[in-house]
Design an enzyme around this catalytic site. Structure first.
Site, short mmCIF file in Angstrom:
data_model
loop_
_atom_site.label_atom_id
_atom_site.label_comp_id
_atom_site.label_asym_id
_atom_site.label_seq_id
_atom_site.Cartn_x
_atom_site.Cartn_y
_atom_site.Cartn_z
N HIS A 1 0.86 -1.18 0.00
CA HIS A 1 0.00 0.00 0.00
C HIS A 1 0.91 1.23 0.00
O HIS A 1 1.58 1.51 1.00
CB HIS A 1 -0.91 -0.02 1.22
CG HIS A 1 -1.82 -1.20 1.24
ND1 HIS A 1 -2.18 -1.85 2.40
CD2 HIS A 1 -2.45 -1.86 0.23
CE1 HIS A 1 -2.98 -2.86 2.10
NE2 HIS A 1 -3.16 -2.89 0.81
N GLU B 1 1.56 3.89 2.81
CA GLU B 1 2.12 3.43 4.08
C GLU B 1 3.65 3.57 4.02
O GLU B 1 4.40 2.60 4.02
CB GLU B 1 1.66 2.01 4.36
CG GLU B 1 0.15 1.93 4.52
CD GLU B 1 -0.43 0.53 4.48
OE1 GLU B 1 0.35 -0.45 4.56
OE2 GLU B 1 -1.66 0.40 4.37
N HIS C 1 3.72 -3.02 6.80
CA HIS C 1 2.58 -2.14 6.50
C HIS C 1 2.46 -1.03 7.55
O HIS C 1 3.22 -0.96 8.51
CB HIS C 1 1.28 -2.95 6.52
CG HIS C 1 1.07 -3.79 5.30
ND1 HIS C 1 0.22 -3.43 4.28
CD2 HIS C 1 1.61 -4.99 4.95
CE1 HIS C 1 0.24 -4.37 3.35
NE2 HIS C 1 1.07 -5.32 3.72
N GLU D 1 2.39 -4.29 11.32
CA GLU D 1 1.68 -3.02 11.19
C GLU D 1 2.28 -1.98 12.13
O GLU D 1 2.54 -2.26 13.30
CB GLU D 1 0.20 -3.20 11.54
CG GLU D 1 -0.55 -4.15 10.63
CD GLU D 1 -0.95 -3.52 9.31
OE1 GLU D 1 -0.64 -2.33 9.10
OE2 GLU D 1 -1.59 -4.22 8.49
#
Length: 374
Positions: A165, A168, A258, A334
């Site tokens: 993504h 990010e 991410h 994350e």
């Protein structure tokens, strides 16, 4: 007053420059409804204050991401600090008071395409690194794989991919810190790992989306982290090329880096819902999490995503696909766009430097997991 986003990863539209606050809107990802990433420059008078309002924030991809969010700002594009903002469920409002003639404002500290190229050039100068172009994206940018270590003699194989993504950006800051640590001749843990482990690293999985200023998609509007089951060169060449290489080489650990818009913590999501998930998977995951929590105060296991039920994992997601395909440890790491609420920074929030430090610490849990893999 002047506002522009006509540069690498730029994204903003001026709705009304004559209103107070000045009304702005984030542009949608191309061929997609996703939007949240913004990056623009404001020019004005030193000492003047400029109230700004992102009027479409409430309809963005992750509106909960605006709660307790602070805008990233920089005068020199090197040092980033935070500006307080207010979210009322519809718009994100904040005021910029200029200390210099112009300021850059972004959802998170950008990681430019030029910096990406500099990172690759720096890495390939090391004798332990082999740089390979796997193919081209739809916008004709290179998909680059870095191989660190001796692939011919290695006992273990570790994969790290980042920035599926594109918005990010903390993910590529993380990779930069990881590579600097792994290639540090004075780091004994790095030297120990490279004695019998080869690392395959893709610093940027989504070059086109990165340059276009997208939040989640590539040039075709594809969310790459939903393409792993059946990628194609027409829609998701980035995943297709990397996946083919993974299938050819195999691996023992798969790490997908991410950022999360809403949760103000660092955590991992695993592949507990894939068919064939077993005690070995669980043991490797627990070894990783315990080791990471031991070494890094920025990592925690209390907060994260809900666990998938057995057999209900989405195999189009990279981590789920890799965990199922290779029957080994596969994790999504994350990091927050906001701050780490367990260890907040009132000036910078979660930052490139903290992302890089978290990456330096990941060598320890990697080593602990490999001890359990024969």
């Amino acid at each position: 007053m002047y506002i522009t986003s006509a540069f690498d990863s730029g994204n903003i539209e001026v709705v009304n420059a004559d209103s107070s606050p000045i009304e702005l809107a984030i542009r949608q990802d191309n061929n997609s409804d996703f939007y949240q990433w913004f990056h623009f420059r404001l020019e004005g008078e030193v000492g003047a204050s400029y109230p700004l309002s992102i009027v479409n924030a409430g309809k963005s991809a992750y509106p909960e991401g605006w709660e307790n969010y602070r805008v990233c700002a920089s005068y020199d594009r090197q040092n980033w600090f935070r500006i307080g903002a207010n979210y009322d469920g519809k718009s994100l409002d904040f005021t910029v008071t200029l200390d210099e003639p112009s300021i850059y404002l972004a959802y998170f500290a950008p990681y430019s395409w030029e910096r990406h190229l500099d990172l690759l050039a720096w890495a390939q100068s090391n004798d332990r690194v082999n740089m390979q172009t796997l193919g081209k994206t739809l916008d004709q940018r290179d998909m680059t794989l870095l191989t660190i270590g001796d692939a011919e003699t290695a006992k273990h194989r570790v994969w790290m991919i980042a920035r599926q993504h594109p918005g990010e950006t903390m993910a590529e800051w993380f990779v930069e810190g990881f590579l600097e640590t792994l290639l540090d001749d004075a780091n004994p843990l790095a030297q120990q790992l490279l004695a019998d482990t080869v690392f395959y690293v893709v610093p940027n999985m989504n070059p086109d989306g990165s340059v276009r200023g997208n939040l989640r998609t590539n040039a075709a509007g594809a969310n790459l982290n939903r393409e792993w089951l059946n990628p194609t060169m027409e829609r998701s060449p980035e995943v297709f090329l990397v996946r083919e290489k993974m299938l050819a080489l195999g691996g023992d650990i798969f790490l997908d880096i991410h950022g999360d818009e809403a949760l103000p913590y660092n955590f991992v999501a695993a592949c507990e819902g894939v068919p064939g998930y077993d005690e070995r998977h669980a043991k490797l995951e627990e070894a990783f999490k315990q080791a990471y929590e031991t070494i890094s105060p920025d990592f925690q296991t209390e907060h994260g995503y809900e666990l998938d039920k057995p057999g209900e994992a989405n195999l189009t997601i990279g981590t789920a696909w890799a965990g199922h395909q290779f029957r080994t440890l596969a994790l999504t790491l994350e990091m927050p766009f906001k701050d780490n609420d367990n260890l907040p920074d009132p000036v910078e929030g979660w930052s490139p430097a903290r992302s890089q430090q978290l990456a330096r610490d990941i060598l320890f849990p990697i080593r602990e997991v490999l001890k359990n893999i024969k």
